[in-house]
Design a protein around this motif. Structure first.
Motif, short mmCIF file in Angstrom:
data_model
loop_
_atom_site.label_atom_id
_atom_site.label_comp_id
_atom_site.label_asym_id
_atom_site.label_seq_id
_atom_site.Cartn_x
_atom_site.Cartn_y
_atom_site.Cartn_z
N ARG A 26 -1.32 14.17 44.81
CA ARG A 26 -1.70 14.10 43.40
C ARG A 26 -2.83 13.11 43.14
O ARG A 26 -3.63 13.29 42.23
N ALA A 27 -2.88 12.05 43.91
CA ALA A 27 -3.89 11.02 43.67
C ALA A 27 -5.29 11.60 43.69
O ALA A 27 -6.10 11.33 42.80
N ASN A 28 -5.60 12.41 44.70
CA ASN A 28 -6.93 13.01 44.78
C ASN A 28 -7.20 13.93 43.60
O ASN A 28 -8.31 14.00 43.09
N ARG A 29 -6.18 14.62 43.16
CA ARG A 29 -6.34 15.54 42.03
C ARG A 29 -6.76 14.78 40.78
O ARG A 29 -7.68 15.18 40.07
N PHE A 30 -6.11 13.66 40.51
CA PHE A 30 -6.39 12.93 39.28
C PHE A 30 -7.72 12.20 39.34
O PHE A 30 -8.48 12.22 38.37
N ILE A 31 -7.99 11.52 40.44
CA ILE A 31 -9.24 10.75 40.46
C ILE A 31 -10.47 11.64 40.59
O ILE A 31 -11.57 11.22 40.26
N SER A 32 -10.29 12.88 41.05
CA SER A 32 -11.43 13.79 41.16
C SER A 32 -11.55 14.70 39.94
O SER A 32 -12.31 15.67 39.96
N PHE A 33 -10.77 14.41 38.90
CA PHE A 33 -10.78 15.23 37.68
C PHE A 33 -10.39 16.68 38.00
O PHE A 33 -10.98 17.63 37.51
N ASN A 34 -9.39 16.80 38.88
CA ASN A 34 -8.82 18.10 39.26
C ASN A 34 -9.81 18.98 40.03
O ASN A 34 -9.72 20.20 40.01
N GLN A 35 -10.75 18.36 40.73
CA GLN A 35 -11.77 19.11 41.46
C GLN A 35 -11.64 18.97 42.97
O GLN A 35 -12.44 19.52 43.70
N ASP A 36 -10.64 18.26 43.46
CA ASP A 36 -10.60 17.93 44.89
C ASP A 36 -10.52 19.16 45.78
O ASP A 36 -11.16 19.21 46.84
N GLU A 216 -24.96 14.37 47.28
CA GLU A 216 -24.69 14.59 45.86
C GLU A 216 -23.73 13.52 45.36
O GLU A 216 -22.92 12.99 46.12
N GLU A 217 -23.83 13.23 44.07
CA GLU A 217 -22.84 12.40 43.41
C GLU A 217 -22.14 13.26 42.37
O GLU A 217 -22.78 13.99 41.62
N ARG A 218 -20.82 13.19 42.36
CA ARG A 218 -20.03 14.07 41.50
C ARG A 218 -19.05 13.26 40.67
O ARG A 218 -18.79 12.10 40.93
N GLY A 219 -18.49 13.93 39.66
CA GLY A 219 -17.47 13.30 38.83
C GLY A 219 -17.94 12.03 38.17
O GLY A 219 -17.37 10.96 38.40
#
Length: 232
Positions: A26-36, A216-219
């Motif tokens: 879940r951590a990756n999901r939240f910090i990546s704005f659900n884009q992981d 690239e830089e994202r999020g």
């Protein structure tokens, strides 16, 4: 001129999503704005653009193997290839999503010979390094063809830095709690964010060791996405 990221198709993403386990990180999901999941698929597709038929792949600091799992879903060939999943947390490797070989090790001291792997990849892990340059030196040392990774950085814009600091410290942990997670388990992400250097600092290190083909830089510039060839 830098190449563009190869985007994963909706069909490829659907295949990954449909098979993803309930114990997903879940951590990756939240910090990546659900884009992981999408970003991992993009990373795999972009890596394969530069290395079409890898024989040996290393997933560095791979945790439970979400990136390796995505790689297997996207890279379907008749030719035989092997993935090795590495991480320094034994419990993560025990919960791995893939059956392939697993190696317990730290990403700044990889127990592999030079230029051993066609592909060395990592997702949402390198920001945990005490010294990012040590890790970049190691992953380029063991790669003979291509490296690719996504990790948390820090925007050069102070406005974005302040916004993200507030979000990660005060908002994101409680959004995680709404999804059934423990908010305290996500507060460490803020402390990692506070200590990491800016993206421009990271990029200078990357350019020292990598012939960058995609950057690239994202999020909101919270993450960097890098694919390139090891120098030398």
């Amino acid at each position: 001129m830098a190449n563009k990221v190869v985007k994963a198709t909706n069909e490829e993403l659907q295949q990954v999503y449909n098979n993803i386990p309930k114990a997903y990180d879940r951590a990756n999901r939240f910090i990546s704005f659900n884009q992981d999941v999408r970003w991992r698929a993009d990373l795999v597709k972009t890596i394969l653009k530069f290395c079409e038929r890898p024989k040996l792949v290393l997933d560095v600091a791979g945790g439970k193997g979400e990136l390796s799992y995505t790689f297997k879903k996207i890279f379907k060939v008749n030719a035989k290839y092997e993935i090795i999943l590495s991480d320094y947390a034994e419990n993560m490797l025990k919960m791995a999503l893939i059956e392939e070989d697993k190696v317990l090790c730290s990403f700044d001291a990889l127990p592999f010979r030079e230029k051993m792997f066609d592909v060395v990849m990592s997702s949402f892990a390198l920001h945990a390094a005490d010294n990012i340059e040590d890790v970049i030196r190691e992953i380029t040392r063991v790669s003979r063809k291509i490296v690719g990774f996504i990790a948390m950085g820090k925007p050069d814009s102070w406005i974005k830095r302040v916004y993200l600091s507030v979000y990660l410290r005060y908002i994101m942990p409680y959004i995680a709690a709404l999804a059934g997670a423990k908010s305290r388990d996500f507060k460490y992400i803020y402390y990692i964010y506070e200590r990491v250097p800016t993206n421009s600092f990271h990029k200078k290190i990357f350019e020292k060791y990598i012939d960058i083909k995609v950057y690239e830089e994202r999020g909101l510039n919270l993450f960097y996405f890098v694919v390139g060839f090891p120098k030398g």
